[in-house]
Scaffold this motif. Sequence first.
Motif, mmCIF file in Angstrom:
data_model
loop_
_atom_site.group_PDB
_atom_site.id
_atom_site.type_symbol
_atom_site.label_atom_id
_atom_site.label_comp_id
_atom_site.label_asym_id
_atom_site.label_seq_id
_atom_site.Cartn_x
_atom_site.Cartn_y
_atom_site.Cartn_z
ATOM 1 N N PRO A 1 23.075 -9.609 20.046
ATOM 2 C CA PRO A 1 21.651 -9.302 19.824
ATOM 3 C C PRO A 1 21.064 -10.050 18.619
ATOM 4 C CG PRO A 1 22.845 -7.298 20.322
ATOM 5 C CD PRO A 1 23.878 -8.376 20.127
ATOM 6 N N GLY A 2 21.817 -10.139 17.532
ATOM 7 C CA GLY A 2 21.343 -10.870 16.352
ATOM 8 C C GLY A 2 21.193 -12.351 16.640
ATOM 9 N N PHE A 3 22.123 -12.902 17.396
ATOM 10 C CA PHE A 3 22.066 -14.307 17.778
ATOM 11 C C PHE A 3 20.813 -14.564 18.609
ATOM 12 C CE2 PHE A 3 23.186 -17.669 20.888
ATOM 13 C CZ PHE A 3 23.393 -18.719 19.999
ATOM 14 N N THR A 4 20.533 -13.682 19.552
ATOM 15 C CA THR A 4 19.351 -13.811 20.406
ATOM 16 C C THR A 4 18.079 -13.740 19.570
ATOM 17 O OG1 THR A 4 20.537 -12.852 22.265
ATOM 18 C CG2 THR A 4 18.144 -12.848 22.403
ATOM 19 N N ARG A 5 18.021 -12.796 18.636
ATOM 20 C CA ARG A 5 16.838 -12.686 17.764
ATOM 21 C C ARG A 5 16.652 -13.967 16.941
ATOM 22 N NH1 ARG A 5 18.766 -7.527 17.294
ATOM 23 N NH2 ARG A 5 19.791 -7.953 15.298
ATOM 24 N N SER A 6 17.755 -14.541 16.465
ATOM 25 C CA SER A 6 17.678 -15.781 15.688
ATOM 26 C C SER A 6 17.123 -16.922 16.535
ATOM 27 C CB SER A 6 19.055 -16.158 15.140
ATOM 28 O OG SER A 6 19.483 -15.200 14.213
ATOM 29 N N LEU A 7 17.567 -17.027 17.787
ATOM 30 C CA LEU A 7 17.053 -18.068 18.669
ATOM 31 C C LEU A 7 15.563 -17.881 18.933
ATOM 32 C CD1 LEU A 7 19.945 -18.445 21.274
ATOM 33 C CD2 LEU A 7 19.319 -20.027 19.438
ATOM 34 N N ILE A 8 15.137 -16.651 19.120
ATOM 35 C CA ILE A 8 13.720 -16.355 19.345
ATOM 36 C C ILE A 8 12.894 -16.758 18.126
ATOM 37 C CG2 ILE A 8 12.048 -14.486 19.661
ATOM 38 C CD1 ILE A 8 14.221 -13.135 21.467
ATOM 39 N N THR A 9 13.422 -16.463 16.938
ATOM 40 C CA THR A 9 12.741 -16.838 15.708
ATOM 41 C C THR A 9 12.624 -18.344 15.592
ATOM 42 O OG1 THR A 9 13.503 -14.844 14.580
ATOM 43 C CG2 THR A 9 12.809 -16.678 13.175
ATOM 44 N N LEU A 10 13.714 -19.049 15.849
ATOM 45 C CA LEU A 10 13.680 -20.508 15.788
ATOM 46 C C LEU A 10 12.674 -21.090 16.783
ATOM 47 C CD1 LEU A 10 17.470 -21.368 15.491
ATOM 48 C CD2 LEU A 10 15.698 -21.768 13.767
ATOM 49 N N ASP A 11 12.656 -20.550 17.988
ATOM 50 C CA ASP A 11 11.720 -21.031 18.997
ATOM 51 C C ASP A 11 10.276 -20.784 18.579
ATOM 52 O OD1 ASP A 11 11.182 -22.178 21.643
ATOM 53 O OD2 ASP A 11 10.501 -20.142 22.138
ATOM 54 N N ALA A 12 10.005 -19.614 18.028
ATOM 55 C CA ALA A 12 8.651 -19.270 17.612
ATOM 56 C C ALA A 12 8.182 -20.142 16.449
ATOM 57 C CB ALA A 12 8.573 -17.790 17.226
ATOM 58 N N GLU A 13 9.080 -20.567 15.605
ATOM 59 C CA GLU A 13 8.727 -21.336 14.414
ATOM 60 C C GLU A 13 8.725 -22.845 14.651
ATOM 61 O OE1 GLU A 13 7.608 -20.049 11.548
ATOM 62 O OE2 GLU A 13 7.736 -18.114 12.557
ATOM 63 N N SER A 14 9.274 -23.293 15.768
ATOM 64 C CA SER A 14 9.355 -24.734 15.996
ATOM 65 C C SER A 14 8.016 -25.257 16.497
ATOM 66 C CB SER A 14 10.447 -25.056 17.007
ATOM 67 O OG SER A 14 10.118 -24.559 18.276
ATOM 68 N N PRO A 15 7.651 -26.469 16.050
ATOM 69 C CA PRO A 15 6.389 -27.045 16.524
ATOM 70 C C PRO A 15 6.508 -27.436 17.985
ATOM 71 C CG PRO A 15 7.559 -28.619 15.150
ATOM 72 C CD PRO A 15 8.346 -27.317 15.117
ATOM 73 N N GLY A 16 5.412 -27.353 18.693
ATOM 74 C CA GLY A 16 5.394 -27.734 20.110
ATOM 75 C C GLY A 16 5.454 -29.239 20.261
ATOM 76 N N PRO A 17 5.512 -29.723 21.485
ATOM 77 C CA PRO A 17 5.552 -31.160 21.702
ATOM 78 C C PRO A 17 4.279 -31.828 21.199
ATOM 79 C CG PRO A 17 5.453 -29.966 23.802
ATOM 80 C CD PRO A 17 5.499 -28.953 22.701
ATOM 81 N N GLY A 18 4.464 -33.036 20.709
ATOM 82 C CA GLY A 18 3.330 -33.845 20.280
ATOM 83 C C GLY A 18 2.818 -33.376 19.013
#
Length: 124
Positions: A107-124
């Motif tokens: 569960p912690g690993f999944t939350r970390s991935l969600i956080t990384l995805d939310a914080e990463s800039p989109g394409p372009g």
Amino acid sequence: MIRHALAPFDLTHVQFVLLAVLASMEDTATVTQRDLAEHAGTDHMMTSQVLRALEGKGLIERHAHPADRRARTLTITAEGIRLVNRANAAVEDADRRYFAVLGDAAPGFTRSLITLDAESPGPG
């Protein structure tokens, strides 16, 4: 693990993804190759090549678009639905086995991935 899970179904990972995404878009009135590529996040030219292979296996049908002579519409066949459903179960099982080594940390690993995805800039 995914490649191994898909081998009995004679599907590559990209073929599986496009077939699964097309199946999920089944209720959409008209799905073009471009729609599918955009929805799946795949390259348009590669998508076209993979779709030819899936058509050759009888898993999808491509037809002329009713309003755009350059476009092709896509339909997944009954065999394509059956195959992608069986393959999806095998992929989900492979995912469960792969992530099982995380145990209580999953569960912690999944939350970390969600956080990384939310914080990463989109394409372009």
